[in-house]
Design an enzyme around this catalytic site. Structure first.
Site, PDB file in Angstrom:
ATOM      1  N   LYS A 105       0.859  -1.181   0.000  1.00  8.74           N
ATOM      2  CA  LYS A 105       0.000   0.000   0.000  1.00  8.74           C
ATOM      3  C   LYS A 105       0.894   1.229   0.000  1.00  8.74           C
ATOM      4  CE  LYS A 105      -3.820   2.127   2.596  1.00  8.74           C
ATOM      5  NZ  LYS A 105      -4.698   2.005   3.781  1.00  8.74           N
ATOM      6  N   SER A 148      -9.377   1.765   2.664  1.00 11.19           N
ATOM      7  CA  SER A 148      -8.548   2.649   1.851  1.00 11.19           C
ATOM      8  C   SER A 148      -7.454   1.913   1.082  1.00 11.19           C
ATOM      9  CB  SER A 148      -7.889   3.721   2.729  1.00 11.19           C
ATOM     10  OG  SER A 148      -7.057   3.135   3.724  1.00 11.19           O
ATOM     11  N   SER A 169      -9.755  -0.724   6.763  1.00 12.69           N
ATOM     12  CA  SER A 169      -9.186  -0.523   5.434  1.00 12.69           C
ATOM     13  C   SER A 169      -8.410  -1.692   4.855  1.00 12.69           C
ATOM     14  CB  SER A 169      -8.303   0.729   5.423  1.00 12.69           C
ATOM     15  OG  SER A 169      -9.090   1.880   5.564  1.00 12.69           O
TER      16      SER A 169
END
Length: 504
Positions: A96, A171, A195
């Site tokens: 990420k 996210s 997330s």
């Protein structure tokens, strides 16, 4: 090199902000008395920062376009090869884009951070590479991670590989999409309100938010230390357990870690669920926005555990219903104090501070209009309650989080695992570019009621795919006792082996 000394007007302005009024003469007097302190800062300025070494060579990589990035899930592609052997040999891993990878650009989904390149590797990066994994790039994510949808990132929305035009969740949107699309074996996600689990549910993969502090957060851009988590997202349970084995454990640099208990999680995969006790939490179903097919699919998943030999019973856990409310002041006031006003790092903890990230992120103040609306509304709420209520509700929510934890612990005293839908809904259509602000915000936060409470309490929670409806996956969430990820993996592996979830 010496630092700049404060001037009389600067000191008077600082004093004014603190409610202190100084004449020019008094300000000059104080400045004279402060010189010894400034001299100490000169010493610090002259010394090199104390950072871990970067062990493996890499190049900055490139941002792929067109068919090479058809879901808009990649931020950067590169290749960082790890050790020649180890548990992750032959495995490709994407990070990420809130994870520091030295020498490779990082923007954390935000235009205000674009152009920043970290000078350190996160602890988990070093662990992946030491275990023989190959890091293949950075996955695009939501704007400073403040959305459970996949539409707020500065480089545009991330599409769900199961259904173009639909949300991949957030996210950790790019991480979920790339695993679901089969472009990588494994991904790293971050989780402050769900997330890791939200994109895992929307995309139909396995996402583990382990016990708070089990995986070191060092070198990952913080939001709020008491709810920050980072962990594995994979296409199989075995890969998930394997990656957590590599990631877990204290690093001596992360204040979120307090004597974490690690295990060989892959050893739990073949043990089955016979005799296991699973409590199906009534309050996890029937939210105002719950979709009937989601609730029904998860209940069918619970029945499947019973068919596999587990004792499955419905239980009532009323505190779960107020879990999202308890999480809200912690998340919003906390992010405003630490991530925004504290430039990500904040104060009052020992460990590794990413000073270059702090400096780069502080530039948001000069470009604040560019921040996503999902972040702005979070900042507005946080700042309002800090300013007008002195942080009272943040403090009270932290106290109530202990009561919420005790309620889950009491249930887990009678059951090995708790079970509920990961999210009340399946993936939703991406908002159009001209969507009204109401829809934009709704799509960012509508899915958190079951995930967020476990960020407030720190319990391990994993999303596993349990069925499909209208071409979209449905996620079932398993929650365990602190540091009992092995029991979650044991149940998840048994469920996975029971049949193709795509056909359930």
């Amino acid at each position: 090199m010496t630092i700049k000394r404060a001037t009389v007007p600067q000191l008077k302005a600082i004093a004014e902000d603190l409610g202190i009024h100084l004449t020019d003469e008094r300000a000059a007097e104080f400045l004279g008395l402060m010189q010894g302190n400034f001299d100490a800062y000169d010493v610090i300025e002259a010394m090199p920062d104390y950072k871990p070494p970067v062990k493996y060579p890499r190049t900055p990589g490139f941002r792929p376009e067109g068919e090479e990035n058809k879901y808009n899930a990649w931020y950067v592609k590169t290749t960082v090869k790890g050790a020649p052997s180890g548990k992750l040999a032959g495995k490709s891993v994407v990070l990420k884009d809130n994870v520091c990878l030295a020498g490779v650009p990082m923007m954390n989904g935000a235009s205000t951070l674009e152009g920043y390149t970290p000078d350190i590797d996160a602890t988990i990066v070093t662990r992946i590479l030491d275990a023989g994994g190959t890091i293949v790039g950075k996955a695009h994510c939501e704007y400073f991670c403040l959305s459970g949808g996949s539409h707020t990132g500065a480089l545009g929305p991330v599409h769900n590989p199961r259904k173009m035009g639909y949300s991949a969740g957030g996210s950790s949107s790019g991480s979920g999409a790339l695993v679901a699309a089969g472009e990588v074996d494994m991904a790293i996600g971050g989780d402050q309100g769900g997330s890791i689990r939200m994109p895992s549910s929307y995309c139909g993969i396995y996402g583990m938010k382990a016990t708070h502090g089990l995986v070191p957060y060092t070198g990952v851009m913080p939001i709020e230390s008491t709810i920050d988590h980072v962990g594995p997202m994979t296409a199989t349970v075995a890969d998930n357990a394997l990656l957590l084995e590599v990631l877990a454990g204290a690093d001596g640099l992360d204040p979120r870690q307090y004597a974490p208990k690690v295990a060989e999680y892959t050893k739990a995969l073949s043990k089955g669920v016979k005799g296991m006790r699973i409590g199906v939490v009534r309050e996890g179903f029937g939210h105002p926005n719950s979709e009937k097919d989601v609730d029904e699919s998860v209940k069918a998943g619970a029945a499947r555990f019973a068919n596999l030999g587990a004792v499955v019973e419905e239980i009532s856990l009323p505190m779960h219903s107020v879990g999202p409310a308890i999480w809200t002041p912690v998340a919003l006031e906390g992010l405003q104090a630490q991530m925004m006003r504290g430039n990500g790092m904040g104060f009052n903890w020992k460990g590794l501070y990413a000073t270059s990230l702090l400096d780069a992120h502080s530039a948001w103040r000069s470009r604040a209009d560019e921040l996503s609306d999902s972040l702005k509304i979070s900042m507005f709420v946080g700042e309002y309650f800090i300013k007008h209520y002195r942080g009272h509700y943040y403090a009270k929510a932290q106290n109530l989080a202990r009561k919420l934890k005790a309620a889950y612990d009491a249930a887990l005293g009678s059951y090995d695992l708790l079970l509920m839908p990961t999210l009340p809904v399946k993936a939703t259509p991406l908002p159009p570019a001209d969507a009204p602000r109401e829809l934009y915000i709704q799509r960012a936060f509508e899915m958190v009621p079951n995930t967020a409470p476990f960020n407030a309490t720190g319990h391990p929670a994993m999303s596993i795919p349990c069925g499909m409806s209208d071409g979209l996956p449905i996620g079932l969430m398993l929650i365990g006792k602190y540091y009992d990820e092995s029991t979650i993996y044991r149940a998840a592996a048994a469920f996975e082996a029971a049949g193709d979830w795509n056909k359930m």
